[in-house]
Design a protein around this motif. Sequence first.
Motif, PDB file in Angstrom:
ATOM      1  N   THR A 560     -19.184  61.788 -42.616  1.00  0.00           N
ATOM      2  CA  THR A 560     -19.778  60.963 -43.676  1.00  0.00           C
ATOM      3  C   THR A 560     -20.214  61.842 -44.832  1.00  0.00           C
ATOM      4  OG1 THR A 560     -21.908  61.176 -42.568  1.00  0.00           O
ATOM      5  CG2 THR A 560     -20.630  59.193 -42.104  1.00  0.00           C
ATOM      6  N   VAL A 561     -20.051  61.297 -46.043  1.00  0.00           N
ATOM      7  CA  VAL A 561     -20.506  62.023 -47.222  1.00  0.00           C
ATOM      8  C   VAL A 561     -22.025  61.922 -47.338  1.00  0.00           C
ATOM      9  CG1 VAL A 561     -20.396  62.148 -49.752  1.00  0.00           C
ATOM     10  CG2 VAL A 561     -18.320  61.709 -48.427  1.00  0.00           C
ATOM     11  N   SER A 562     -22.540  60.742 -47.060  1.00  0.00           N
ATOM     12  CA  SER A 562     -23.992  60.588 -47.052  1.00  0.00           C
ATOM     13  C   SER A 562     -24.354  59.414 -46.154  1.00  0.00           C
ATOM     14  CB  SER A 562     -24.511  60.324 -48.469  1.00  0.00           C
ATOM     15  OG  SER A 562     -24.245  58.983 -48.823  1.00  0.00           O
ATOM     16  N   GLU A 563     -25.640  59.199 -46.018  1.00  0.00           N
ATOM     17  CA  GLU A 563     -26.091  58.105 -45.159  1.00  0.00           C
ATOM     18  C   GLU A 563     -25.579  56.754 -45.636  1.00  0.00           C
ATOM     19  OE1 GLU A 563     -30.282  58.080 -44.712  1.00  0.00           O
ATOM     20  OE2 GLU A 563     -30.278  59.780 -43.327  1.00  0.00           O
ATOM     21  N   LYS A 564     -25.306  56.668 -46.912  1.00  0.00           N
ATOM     22  CA  LYS A 564     -24.894  55.377 -47.476  1.00  0.00           C
ATOM     23  C   LYS A 564     -23.600  54.873 -46.832  1.00  0.00           C
ATOM     24  CE  LYS A 564     -26.949  56.350 -51.981  1.00  0.00           C
ATOM     25  NZ  LYS A 564     -26.615  57.694 -52.544  1.00  0.00           N
ATOM     26  N   GLU A 566     -22.647  55.467 -43.756  1.00  0.00           N
ATOM     27  CA  GLU A 566     -22.707  55.625 -42.310  1.00  0.00           C
ATOM     28  C   GLU A 566     -22.198  54.403 -41.546  1.00  0.00           C
ATOM     29  OE1 GLU A 566     -26.319  57.399 -40.911  1.00  0.00           O
ATOM     30  OE2 GLU A 566     -25.806  56.858 -38.841  1.00  0.00           O
ATOM     31  N   SER A 567     -22.536  53.223 -42.024  1.00  0.00           N
ATOM     32  CA  SER A 567     -22.138  52.034 -41.259  1.00  0.00           C
ATOM     33  C   SER A 567     -20.617  51.871 -41.282  1.00  0.00           C
ATOM     34  CB  SER A 567     -22.830  50.785 -41.806  1.00  0.00           C
ATOM     35  OG  SER A 567     -22.443  50.598 -43.157  1.00  0.00           O
ATOM     36  N   PHE A 568     -19.999  52.157 -42.432  1.00  0.00           N
ATOM     37  CA  PHE A 568     -18.541  52.075 -42.512  1.00  0.00           C
ATOM     38  C   PHE A 568     -17.898  53.130 -41.602  1.00  0.00           C
ATOM     39  CE2 PHE A 568     -14.495  52.875 -45.030  1.00  0.00           C
ATOM     40  CZ  PHE A 568     -13.863  51.731 -44.556  1.00  0.00           C
ATOM     41  N   ALA A 569     -18.457  54.321 -41.639  1.00  0.00           N
ATOM     42  CA  ALA A 569     -17.945  55.403 -40.787  1.00  0.00           C
ATOM     43  C   ALA A 569     -18.050  55.020 -39.311  1.00  0.00           C
ATOM     44  CB  ALA A 569     -18.712  56.689 -41.064  1.00  0.00           C
ATOM     45  N   ILE A 610     -15.518  60.045 -45.264  1.00  0.00           N
ATOM     46  CA  ILE A 610     -15.916  58.670 -45.581  1.00  0.00           C
ATOM     47  C   ILE A 610     -17.147  58.685 -46.483  1.00  0.00           C
ATOM     48  CG2 ILE A 610     -16.610  56.444 -44.628  1.00  0.00           C
ATOM     49  CD1 ILE A 610     -13.768  57.423 -43.866  1.00  0.00           C
ATOM     50  N   GLY A 611     -16.949  58.222 -47.735  1.00  0.00           N
ATOM     51  CA  GLY A 611     -18.055  58.114 -48.682  1.00  0.00           C
ATOM     52  C   GLY A 611     -18.038  56.742 -49.318  1.00  0.00           C
ATOM     53  N   GLU A 616     -15.794  51.202 -50.658  1.00  0.00           N
ATOM     54  CA  GLU A 616     -15.384  50.170 -51.613  1.00  0.00           C
ATOM     55  C   GLU A 616     -13.917  49.794 -51.436  1.00  0.00           C
ATOM     56  OE1 GLU A 616     -16.488  51.706 -55.458  1.00  0.00           O
ATOM     57  OE2 GLU A 616     -18.552  51.911 -54.734  1.00  0.00           O
ATOM     58  N   SER A 617     -13.061  50.811 -51.271  1.00  0.00           N
ATOM     59  CA  SER A 617     -11.624  50.528 -51.219  1.00  0.00           C
ATOM     60  C   SER A 617     -11.168  50.129 -49.821  1.00  0.00           C
ATOM     61  CB  SER A 617     -10.844  51.758 -51.669  1.00  0.00           C
ATOM     62  OG  SER A 617     -11.044  52.788 -50.725  1.00  0.00           O
ATOM     63  N   GLY A 618     -11.954  50.476 -48.808  1.00  0.00           N
ATOM     64  CA  GLY A 618     -11.543  50.203 -47.428  1.00  0.00           C
ATOM     65  C   GLY A 618     -10.546  51.214 -46.899  1.00  0.00           C
ATOM     66  N   ASN A 619     -10.303  52.284 -47.653  1.00  0.00           N
ATOM     67  CA  ASN A 619      -9.381  53.330 -47.206  1.00  0.00           C
ATOM     68  C   ASN A 619     -10.113  54.437 -46.462  1.00  0.00           C
ATOM     69  OD1 ASN A 619      -6.985  52.273 -48.253  1.00  0.00           O
ATOM     70  ND2 ASN A 619      -7.433  53.081 -50.300  1.00  0.00           N
ATOM     71  N   VAL A 620      -9.309  55.324 -45.877  1.00  0.00           N
ATOM     72  CA  VAL A 620      -9.902  56.550 -45.338  1.00  0.00           C
ATOM     73  C   VAL A 620      -9.275  57.735 -46.066  1.00  0.00           C
ATOM     74  CG1 VAL A 620     -10.449  55.591 -43.077  1.00  0.00           C
ATOM     75  CG2 VAL A 620      -8.208  56.621 -43.447  1.00  0.00           C
ATOM     76  N   ALA A 621     -10.098  58.743 -46.377  1.00  0.00           N
ATOM     77  CA  ALA A 621      -9.586  59.959 -47.010  1.00  0.00           C
ATOM     78  C   ALA A 621      -9.269  60.952 -45.905  1.00  0.00           C
ATOM     79  CB  ALA A 621     -10.614  60.538 -47.963  1.00  0.00           C
ATOM     80  N   ILE A 622      -8.024  61.405 -45.855  1.00  0.00           N
ATOM     81  CA  ILE A 622      -7.555  62.214 -44.723  1.00  0.00           C
ATOM     82  C   ILE A 622      -7.458  63.674 -45.110  1.00  0.00           C
ATOM     83  CG2 ILE A 622      -5.676  62.525 -43.070  1.00  0.00           C
ATOM     84  CD1 ILE A 622      -4.871  59.572 -43.904  1.00  0.00           C
ATOM     85  N   ARG A 623      -8.006  64.520 -44.248  1.00  0.00           N
ATOM     86  CA  ARG A 623      -7.834  65.959 -44.423  1.00  0.00           C
ATOM     87  C   ARG A 623      -7.266  66.516 -43.120  1.00  0.00           C
ATOM     88  NH1 ARG A 623     -10.421  70.711 -47.144  1.00  0.00           N
ATOM     89  NH2 ARG A 623     -10.129  72.386 -45.641  1.00  0.00           N
ATOM     90  N   HIS A 624      -6.226  67.314 -43.235  1.00  0.00           N
ATOM     91  CA  HIS A 624      -5.613  67.921 -42.060  1.00  0.00           C
ATOM     92  C   HIS A 624      -6.069  69.379 -41.970  1.00  0.00           C
ATOM     93  CE1 HIS A 624      -2.424  69.590 -39.468  1.00  0.00           C
ATOM     94  NE2 HIS A 624      -2.422  68.391 -38.951  1.00  0.00           N
ATOM     95  N   ALA A 625      -6.318  69.831 -40.736  1.00  0.00           N
ATOM     96  CA  ALA A 625      -6.895  71.166 -40.557  1.00  0.00           C
ATOM     97  C   ALA A 625      -6.014  72.257 -41.158  1.00  0.00           C
ATOM     98  CB  ALA A 625      -7.129  71.444 -39.078  1.00  0.00           C
ATOM     99  N   ARG A 626      -4.709  72.085 -41.114  1.00  0.00           N
ATOM    100  CA  ARG A 626      -3.848  73.129 -41.659  1.00  0.00           C
ATOM    101  C   ARG A 626      -3.211  72.746 -42.987  1.00  0.00           C
ATOM    102  NH1 ARG A 626       0.206  73.520 -37.583  1.00  0.00           N
ATOM    103  NH2 ARG A 626      -0.825  71.675 -36.737  1.00  0.00           N
ATOM    104  N   LYS A 627      -3.021  71.433 -43.206  1.00  0.00           N
ATOM    105  CA  LYS A 627      -2.336  71.019 -44.429  1.00  0.00           C
ATOM    106  C   LYS A 627      -3.301  70.665 -45.547  1.00  0.00           C
ATOM    107  CE  LYS A 627       1.180  68.966 -41.442  1.00  0.00           C
ATOM    108  NZ  LYS A 627       1.416  67.668 -40.786  1.00  0.00           N
ATOM    109  N   GLY A 628      -4.596  70.569 -45.243  1.00  0.00           N
ATOM    110  CA  GLY A 628      -5.577  70.269 -46.287  1.00  0.00           C
ATOM    111  C   GLY A 628      -5.652  68.789 -46.611  1.00  0.00           C
ATOM    112  N   ASP A 629      -6.055  68.492 -47.831  1.00  0.00           N
ATOM    113  CA  ASP A 629      -6.296  67.110 -48.263  1.00  0.00           C
ATOM    114  C   ASP A 629      -4.980  66.332 -48.310  1.00  0.00           C
ATOM    115  OD1 ASP A 629      -7.167  64.780 -49.399  1.00  0.00           O
ATOM    116  OD2 ASP A 629      -8.446  65.777 -50.878  1.00  0.00           O
ATOM    117  N   LEU A 630      -4.906  65.212 -47.587  1.00  0.00           N
ATOM    118  CA  LEU A 630      -3.676  64.409 -47.554  1.00  0.00           C
ATOM    119  C   LEU A 630      -3.827  63.097 -48.316  1.00  0.00           C
ATOM    120  CD1 LEU A 630      -2.474  64.816 -43.832  1.00  0.00           C
ATOM    121  CD2 LEU A 630      -1.857  66.173 -45.824  1.00  0.00           C
TER     122      LEU A 630
END
Length: 651
Positions: A560-564, A566-569, A610-611, A616-630
């Motif tokens: 989570t980016v912040s407590e805000k 948290e429920s979505f996460a 998740i922030g 708002e968008s209902g998406n998830v931001a994906i980061r891969h350990a070796r490939k980085g931000d996806l």
Amino acid sequence: MNERKTLEERAQMTDLERLRHSCAHIMATAILRLWPNAQFAYGPPVENGYYYDFELDHRITPDDFPKIEAEMKKIAKENHKFERKVISREEAIALANSGRLGGLTERPGNASQFKLDLIEKIPVGEEISLYQNGDFIDLCAGPHVNYASKCKNNKLMSIASAYYMGDESKQQLQRLYGTAFPTTEELDKHLEQLEEAKKRDHRKLGRELQLFAIDDQVGQGLVLWLPKGAILRQELQNFIGEELRKQGYQQVFTPHIGKLELYKTSGHFPYYKESQFAPIIENEHLAEVAHEGCTCAEVMERLDAVSSRLRDEINDRAGREVIAHDRVKPDAELLQGFLLKPMNCPHHIRIFAQTPKSYRDLPVRLAEFGTVYRWEKSGELGGLTRVRGFTQDDAHLFCTEDQVAQELIGCLALVKTVLNTLGMTDYRVRVGLRDPDSSKFTGNPEQWDKAEAACRDAAATLGVPFTEEPGEAAFYGPKIDFVIKDVIGREWQLGTVQVDYVLPVRFDLTYAGADNKAHRPVMIHRAPFGSMERFTGVLIEHFAGHFPTWLAPEQVRVVTVSEKSESFAQKIYTDLQAANIRCSLDNAADKIGAKIRNAQLDKIPYMLVIGEKEMESGNVAIRHARKGDLGVKLLADFIADVTTEVRERLL
RNA sequence: GCUCGUGUAGCUCAGUGGUAGAGCACGUCCUUGGUAAGGACGAGGUCGCGGGUUCAAUCCCCGCCACGAGCUCCA
């Protein structure tokens, strides 16, 4: 070890080997300048450098390295020529007697004993040569570089000991290892690679990633699989289990111990007694023995006396067909008891023998993740690669003579499937043959010849080069091994396929043929991983801890980016769990950078950041350990992707 | 098993013949921060185990145990 190279082999030395061999001479020179009475034995180039074995009262320690290295630098700078000189055997012996060989000067009363031994080994008629560089003269067939200045990019690596001539009964010499390259850049690169390699050491990663532990209070060489390591192992077992079902194997389970008699029959007890945990003697017999006033030593003697006689009896019978009633008779003198099983085959054989078999039943393929125990010498234990208790992904195939070739090919295909799925392509294949001079093998030569031919033919179908190595067979038959190197260059046998004509005889296994007569089945022992412990160790290093998603103990971490957010996460986390994805939720009070760093250090394949934007968008931001931000994706799509990746065991 | 080396907090490691320290991790609180380290405070050690030397040992000596490297072995 230390086998004399032929002159032809020496002539084939690569430039790098030639350089390192010369460096060994420079090292010897440096040691002699510091300790003039050192006596040198062998100083060959090896895979990653060179060493020289020597006898010296002063114990070299790493503290001595700088001054030896400084002296070597000086010698390289002096830049003497390497000069070759052919001499007669008599001259060579005279020089050795004067202490001049492997020395800077004559050393009265300090003859070059090791060099005398070497001279003796040189076949009559073969040229005997010296190499001289500055004051240092050594008995040496060469070849060498032309000038010492070629040897300036040098580093001493480690000091150890080695038995003279590789013989445990002989004295131990000091062995100083060094490495050398033509250029400073190459040397630095090599040293850097060594540092990198250390980071992937499975012992280090196993602790950092909480995969396994070896605990003093539990015992040396006994592996504790921690929860995360257990997931890894379970996934590997599921994987192989699927392959086994495809190939018509049947699962069995057997206990960890068996009667001593069982292992007398199989040959394990008399032959490999010293590599096994001591027998478990029944309480009743221990009490009887105690009542007779037997000391511990006497109990050991009784076991020893019986087992050495067994060995003799079995050797007497080697070479002829033995059937059950001709087996070693139960022996009143032998203490009754049990053995922690060193192998699973005897148990599986007894499963096979439970019901009469016809040729229509064959092949029978019995599989078990069977845990075995072996008494490895303490100095040989290490990490997961050499342990005292380990689980083999074992199976025994019982088939007709005609089926052997096909079954072998099936087994090899299985090993290849396993290695390919994991992307392990850097292995070599070894066909282990019997050593005709050794008494460690049972059975008759014709059976061995048949079995060895079968292995050779099967290996040839693999499409990869293989080497044939006498003396590497199992005691009951030849084998095809898949050998892989660990991070510090040591080779380990993983997958193995072994043909066995011997144990079916010792256990008098039969099946009814089409002719309604009793025939002898042939056994194949095979383990594609070898042992779960060793394989996992090598696998950790292979992936440097970055396991493919299907193997990763934790596959996704939601941060989570912040407590805000948290429920979505929390909802995402729940959905991931519902989709059978191994995941966790990091909603701690850390900043996002710290959470990502932690997930990176834990080598978790995917992070979902998740922030408020994602909320708002209902998406998830994906980061891969070796490939980085996806980038971002719908959660449902991410779950579908990961599920496919896991199901197909993608790398 | 053999030779050499190492053993101090969960981890990585300093350090001293007068009973110990750092960073990270951990706990509490503050902070609500957008892709590899926010801050404060706190807790945590029989210095591997057993002997010996010493007024005093984590430190010196001996033995053991474990780990590491190499050798030997590896059904």
